[in-house]
Scaffold this motif. Structure first.
Motif, mmCIF file in Angstrom:
data_model
loop_
_atom_site.group_PDB
_atom_site.id
_atom_site.type_symbol
_atom_site.label_atom_id
_atom_site.label_comp_id
_atom_site.label_asym_id
_atom_site.label_seq_id
_atom_site.Cartn_x
_atom_site.Cartn_y
_atom_site.Cartn_z
ATOM 1 N N VAL A 37 0.866 -1.184 0.000
ATOM 2 C CA VAL A 37 0.000 0.000 0.000
ATOM 3 C C VAL A 37 0.902 1.233 0.000
ATOM 4 N N PRO A 38 0.940 1.978 -1.100
ATOM 5 C CA PRO A 38 1.830 3.140 -1.161
ATOM 6 C C PRO A 38 1.463 4.192 -0.121
ATOM 7 N N GLY A 39 2.459 4.978 0.262
ATOM 8 C CA GLY A 39 2.222 6.074 1.197
ATOM 9 C C GLY A 39 2.899 7.341 0.708
ATOM 10 N N VAL A 40 2.565 8.454 1.327
ATOM 11 C CA VAL A 40 3.211 9.729 0.999
ATOM 12 C C VAL A 40 4.632 9.685 1.547
ATOM 13 N N THR A 41 5.609 9.654 0.654
ATOM 14 C CA THR A 41 6.983 9.562 1.130
ATOM 15 C C THR A 41 7.427 10.875 1.772
ATOM 16 N N SER A 42 8.310 10.780 2.747
ATOM 17 C CA SER A 42 8.711 11.944 3.537
ATOM 18 C C SER A 42 9.351 13.037 2.688
ATOM 19 N N GLN A 97 15.036 18.785 -13.893
ATOM 20 C CA GLN A 97 14.375 17.756 -14.696
ATOM 21 C C GLN A 97 14.493 16.359 -14.100
ATOM 22 N N SER A 98 15.207 16.246 -12.980
ATOM 23 C CA SER A 98 15.348 14.941 -12.324
ATOM 24 C C SER A 98 15.195 15.108 -10.820
ATOM 25 N N PHE A 99 14.565 14.121 -10.210
ATOM 26 C CA PHE A 99 14.416 14.092 -8.759
ATOM 27 C C PHE A 99 14.980 12.765 -8.268
ATOM 28 N N VAL A 100 15.955 12.830 -7.373
ATOM 29 C CA VAL A 100 16.672 11.640 -6.924
ATOM 30 C C VAL A 100 16.555 11.517 -5.408
ATOM 31 N N VAL A 101 16.307 10.307 -4.952
ATOM 32 C CA VAL A 101 16.250 10.027 -3.514
ATOM 33 C C VAL A 101 17.504 9.253 -3.129
ATOM 34 N N THR A 102 18.189 9.723 -2.095
ATOM 35 C CA THR A 102 19.401 9.050 -1.641
ATOM 36 C C THR A 102 19.445 9.069 -0.115
ATOM 37 N N THR A 103 20.515 8.555 0.441
ATOM 38 C CA THR A 103 20.620 8.449 1.893
ATOM 39 C C THR A 103 21.953 8.982 2.392
ATOM 40 N N VAL A 105 24.169 14.517 -7.644
ATOM 41 C CA VAL A 105 23.800 15.936 -7.681
ATOM 42 C C VAL A 105 24.512 16.600 -8.859
ATOM 43 N N LYS A 106 23.816 16.653 -9.966
ATOM 44 C CA LYS A 106 24.308 17.238 -11.209
ATOM 45 C C LYS A 106 23.371 18.370 -11.627
ATOM 46 N N PRO A 107 23.771 19.191 -12.610
ATOM 47 C CA PRO A 107 22.851 20.235 -13.084
ATOM 48 C C PRO A 107 21.501 19.657 -13.492
ATOM 49 N N GLY A 108 20.434 20.321 -13.054
ATOM 50 C CA GLY A 108 19.086 19.872 -13.374
ATOM 51 C C GLY A 108 18.511 18.871 -12.399
ATOM 52 N N VAL A 109 19.196 18.658 -11.262
ATOM 53 C CA VAL A 109 18.777 17.629 -10.306
ATOM 54 C C VAL A 109 18.374 18.257 -8.972
ATOM 55 N N CYS A 110 17.293 17.741 -8.410
ATOM 56 C CA CYS A 110 16.961 17.976 -7.004
ATOM 57 C C CYS A 110 17.147 16.644 -6.294
ATOM 58 N N ALA A 111 17.963 16.629 -5.255
ATOM 59 C CA ALA A 111 18.231 15.395 -4.516
ATOM 60 C C ALA A 111 17.664 15.499 -3.111
ATOM 61 N N ALA A 112 16.988 14.450 -2.683
ATOM 62 C CA ALA A 112 16.457 14.370 -1.322
ATOM 63 C C ALA A 112 17.316 13.396 -0.532
ATOM 64 N N ASN A 169 16.725 14.686 13.704
ATOM 65 C CA ASN A 169 15.877 13.714 13.025
ATOM 66 C C ASN A 169 14.491 13.655 13.666
ATOM 67 N N PRO A 170 13.459 13.302 12.877
ATOM 68 C CA PRO A 170 13.511 12.989 11.446
ATOM 69 C C PRO A 170 13.561 14.259 10.602
ATOM 70 N N ALA A 171 14.472 14.278 9.651
ATOM 71 C CA ALA A 171 14.634 15.450 8.796
ATOM 72 C C ALA A 171 15.045 15.016 7.398
ATOM 73 N N ILE A 172 14.546 15.735 6.418
ATOM 74 C CA ILE A 172 14.888 15.515 5.015
ATOM 75 C C ILE A 172 15.686 16.719 4.529
ATOM 76 N N LEU A 173 16.757 16.455 3.789
ATOM 77 C CA LEU A 173 17.541 17.522 3.172
ATOM 78 C C LEU A 173 17.262 17.537 1.673
ATOM 79 N N LEU A 174 16.853 18.688 1.163
ATOM 80 C CA LEU A 174 16.644 18.871 -0.270
ATOM 81 C C LEU A 174 17.759 19.755 -0.813
ATOM 82 N N VAL A 175 18.514 19.232 -1.770
ATOM 83 C CA VAL A 175 19.596 19.980 -2.417
ATOM 84 C C VAL A 175 19.221 20.161 -3.882
ATOM 85 N N ARG A 176 19.192 21.423 -4.336
ATOM 86 C CA ARG A 176 18.803 21.711 -5.716
ATOM 87 C C ARG A 176 19.971 22.319 -6.495
#
Length: 253
Positions: free
Chosen positions: A114-119, A138-144, A160-167, A225-232
């Motif tokens: 059952v999918p959920g809203v990811t953090s 143009q790209s969204f990447v999830v990492t740890t 993390v390259k040009p055009g990427v948002c990384a979580a 924590n819990p915290a998410i970092l968004l790098v654009r």
């Protein structure tokens, strides 16, 4: 007759972000095994006859060992019970879903996700940050920020390259390493970085900074924590940096 395993994404912990499907599956569960960050609102939907057990883990506390949890899930399913495994966010993103699925595959039992809203997306919504943007991201990447082995880490420089948002999940303790790795790889010092604590919950907090100040501001603001970092790293920023470097190279020639 074997039972069923249902991995349920409960979102970031707010009851009103539970999906209707999640509620219906919780209602029919014989056994509910829940994580640390799923909140408490789901309890109103659980059957009064359900076996309910906390199986969460906090950073550094050891918590319930995964192997023991896998065995417990398999035992319940083998006994014919429907097991609802409640996970924060989406169960397929850093939720160790593969291990729990593997635990019951040999039983030839039914498995449902059952999918959920990811953090990460809850964090983006709370801070009003678009993770994709026409002509910019143009790209969204999830990492740890943390892996099973302390001496290993994802190749953030290739992510993390040009055009990427990384979580980045689980990245608070790695703020300096993330900053130094990305800057060494050429990501601009003023790339926007945003911490979102407790995304999707009433106590949400947003700390906005830049890459060159990431470690300092993480410490100064006591991000926890819990915290998410968004790098654009938008294309316009990459083009501006490229132009500046070209001018500097011409001046030094």
């Amino acid at each position: 007759m074997t039972g069923k395993l249902i991995l349920i994404g409960c979102g970031p912990g707010a009851g009103d972000l539970l999906t209707l499907r999640a509620v219906r599956r919780i209602q029919c569960a014989d056994v509910i095994l829940y994580d640390r960050l799923v909140g408490e609102d789901w309890r109103e939907f659980a059957s009064s006859d359900a076996i309910i057990k906390y199986v969460g883990k906090a950073p550094g506390d050891g918590g319930v060992q995964q192997a023991a949890l896998n065995a417990e899930i398999a035992a319940h399913v083998a006994a014919g019970r429907t097991v609802a495994r409640l996970k924060s966010g989406d169960p397929m993103i850093f939720g160790r879903a593969a291990e729990e699925i593997s635990a019951v595959l040999a039983l030839e039992a039914e498995i449902e996700i059952v999918p959920g809203v990811t953090s990460a997306l809850a964090a983006a919504s709370d801070s009003i940050i678009t993770v994709t943007e026409r002509a910019e991201l143009q790209s969204f990447v999830v990492t740890t920020g943390r892996t099973a082995k302390a001496d290993e880490q994802p190749d953030w420089a290739k992510i993390v390259k040009p055009g990427v948002c990384a979580a980045f999940y689980m990245g608070v303790a790695q703020a300096w390493k993330i900053q130094s790795t990305l800057m060494a790889a050429g990501v601009p010092f003023n790339a926007p970085c945003d911490w979102v604590e407790r995304a999707g919950q009433p106590g949400m907090r947003h700390v906005s900074t830049t890459l060159s100040r990431l470690a300092h501001d993480t410490h100064a603001n006591q991000v926890s924590n819990p915290a998410i970092l968004l790098v654009r790293y938008p294309y316009s920023l990459a083009k501006a940096v490229s132009a500046e470097r070209a001018i500097a190279a011409a001046d030094s020639a």
